[in-house]
Design a protein around this motif. Structure first.
Motif, PDB file in Angstrom:
ATOM      1  N   THR A  11       0.808  -1.216   0.000  1.00  8.05           N
ATOM      2  CA  THR A  11       0.000   0.000   0.000  1.00  8.05           C
ATOM      3  C   THR A  11       0.842   1.268   0.000  1.00  8.05           C
ATOM      4  N   ARG A  12       2.153   1.144  -0.169  1.00  5.69           N
ATOM      5  CA  ARG A  12       3.022   2.321  -0.194  1.00  5.69           C
ATOM      6  C   ARG A  12       2.780   3.122  -1.479  1.00  5.69           C
ATOM      7  N   PRO A  13       3.251   4.365  -1.530  1.00  2.00           N
ATOM      8  CA  PRO A  13       3.204   5.105  -2.800  1.00  2.00           C
ATOM      9  C   PRO A  13       3.843   4.289  -3.915  1.00  2.00           C
ATOM     10  N   GLN A  14       3.417   4.493  -5.145  1.00  2.00           N
ATOM     11  CA  GLN A  14       3.732   3.616  -6.263  1.00  2.00           C
ATOM     12  C   GLN A  14       5.227   3.303  -6.397  1.00  2.00           C
ATOM     13  N   SER A  36      -1.399  -1.355  -4.361  1.00  2.00           N
ATOM     14  CA  SER A  36      -2.537  -0.449  -4.275  1.00  2.00           C
ATOM     15  C   SER A  36      -2.173   0.683  -3.314  1.00  2.00           C
ATOM     16  N   PRO A  37      -1.542   1.741  -3.816  1.00  4.37           N
ATOM     17  CA  PRO A  37      -1.154   2.838  -2.927  1.00  4.37           C
ATOM     18  C   PRO A  37      -2.362   3.435  -2.203  1.00  4.37           C
ATOM     19  N   ILE A  38      -2.195   3.694  -0.911  1.00  2.25           N
ATOM     20  CA  ILE A  38      -3.259   4.358  -0.164  1.00  2.25           C
ATOM     21  C   ILE A  38      -2.846   5.775   0.227  1.00  2.25           C
ATOM     22  N   VAL A  39      -1.640   6.175  -0.177  1.00  2.00           N
ATOM     23  CA  VAL A  39      -1.160   7.541   0.039  1.00  2.00           C
ATOM     24  C   VAL A  39      -0.444   8.004  -1.224  1.00  2.00           C
ATOM     25  N   GLU A  40      -0.741   9.198  -1.663  1.00  2.00           N
ATOM     26  CA  GLU A  40      -0.029   9.812  -2.790  1.00  2.00           C
ATOM     27  C   GLU A  40       0.854  10.936  -2.261  1.00  2.00           C
ATOM     28  N   TYR A 144       6.396  18.112   1.023  1.00  2.00           N
ATOM     29  CA  TYR A 144       5.412  17.232   0.371  1.00  2.00           C
ATOM     30  C   TYR A 144       4.246  16.979   1.313  1.00  2.00           C
ATOM     31  N   ASP A 145       3.140  16.633   0.705  1.00  2.00           N
ATOM     32  CA  ASP A 145       1.937  16.261   1.445  1.00  2.00           C
ATOM     33  C   ASP A 145       1.670  14.780   1.203  1.00  2.00           C
ATOM     34  N   GLN A 146       1.033  14.128   2.187  1.00  2.00           N
ATOM     35  CA  GLN A 146       0.664  12.721   2.051  1.00  2.00           C
ATOM     36  C   GLN A 146      -0.864  12.657   1.939  1.00  2.00           C
ATOM     37  N   VAL A 147      -1.351  12.486   0.713  1.00  2.00           N
ATOM     38  CA  VAL A 147      -2.785  12.558   0.444  1.00  2.00           C
ATOM     39  C   VAL A 147      -3.368  11.145   0.378  1.00  2.00           C
ATOM     40  N   PRO A 148      -4.364  10.827   1.216  1.00  2.00           N
ATOM     41  CA  PRO A 148      -4.961   9.480   1.176  1.00  2.00           C
ATOM     42  C   PRO A 148      -5.591   9.170  -0.182  1.00  2.00           C
ATOM     43  N   VAL A 149      -5.444   7.921  -0.590  1.00  2.00           N
ATOM     44  CA  VAL A 149      -5.995   7.438  -1.856  1.00  2.00           C
ATOM     45  C   VAL A 149      -6.756   6.149  -1.565  1.00  2.00           C
ATOM     46  N   ASP A 150      -7.914   5.973  -2.212  1.00  2.00           N
ATOM     47  CA  ASP A 150      -8.710   4.769  -1.994  1.00  2.00           C
ATOM     48  C   ASP A 150      -7.991   3.530  -2.527  1.00  2.00           C
ATOM     49  N   LEU A 151      -8.192   2.412  -1.846  1.00  2.00           N
ATOM     50  CA  LEU A 151      -7.722   1.125  -2.362  1.00  2.00           C
ATOM     51  C   LEU A 151      -8.313   0.879  -3.750  1.00  2.00           C
TER      52      LEU A 151
END
Length: 235
Positions: A11-14, A36-40, A144-151
């Motif tokens: 689930t890490r960034p790509q 499946s990243p959950i943070v961008e 940088y910002d850590q923006v949540p991303v849906d699975l």
């Protein structure tokens, strides 16, 4: 019914997930891997003035990637971050994997400030303030910002199946985001085995139902890979 092998959900960034997947393959892991990243990671575009700065503090590889490259001393949270900093021209030294170790290493080296801590919007350890209080003037710049991303739908589908899912989590923020997302899903059937990089990461899961939570022996990617390898033999 034939035993279906566990799947590893990263689930890490790509870019980080892809690197860790390669590390797992190098460790001999043949299990399916789903990313499946959950943070961008999103740059803030913050400006940095190096006129008086004598060195940098990096608590993540993302900080290195978002900061301007310089030929100056840099204190890094761990070996992977230090390697990334060296690749960008910094004179990097590595601490032992977390904010407390980084703080202790900087105090031991006692550099002449001012330093600048390049960090994300979410950061642990309050390094800049603590270092300044200890006599090493340090400012912080949020790069940088850590923006949540849906699975992804593929990841959600894995959660609805009955074969085991191994989920490595590399930070308390990742654990909190993962836990929040799972609480919004219905019909989860997969036995979830979490590999946490730290006790703080485990704590951030809250009361999320898991088959087990395994702590890595060290706060390092290799230790995470070792823990996953051992877990694959047991599930």
């Amino acid at each position: 019914m034939a035993h279906r092998p566990a799947t590893i959900l990263l689930t890490r960034p790509q870019a980080d997930a892809a690197r860790f997947a390669q590390r797992l393959r190098a460790h001999g892991v043949t299990a399916p891997i789903e990313i499946s990243p959950i943070v961008e990671i999103v740059p803030t575009g913050a400006h940095v003035d190096f006129t008086e700065t004598t060195g940098a503090v990096f608590s993540s590889r993302n900080g290195v990637a978002m900061a301007p490259a310089q030929d100056l001393p840099a204190w890094c949270v761990g070996a992977a971050t230090a390697e990334a900093a060296v690749a960008r021209g910094w004179q990097a030294v590595a601490a032992d994997g977390d904010a407390e170790a980084l703080y202790a290493r900087i105090l031991a080296d006692a550099p002449r400030g001012p330093l600048v801590h390049f960090r994300g919007t979410l950061s642990r350890g309050d390094l800049a303030a603590r270092l300044t209080s200890a006599g090493i003037k340090t400012q912080e710049t949020v790069v940088y910002d850590q923006v949540p991303v849906d699975l992804t739908e593929a990841a959600k589908s894995l959660l609805m199946r009955e074969n085991s899912l191994i989920v490595p989590l590399f930070s308390p923020n990742a654990a909190a985001v993962f836990s929040r997302q799972l609480r919004t899903l219905e019909g989860i059937a997969a036995p979830i085995h979490v590999v946490a990089i730290s006790a703080a990461t485990q704590e951030a899961l809250g009361d999320l139902p898991c088959e087990q939570v395994v702590l890595a022996a060290k706060k390092q990617a290799n230790a995470m890979a070792d823990a996953i390898t051992r877990l694959l033999d047991a599930v």
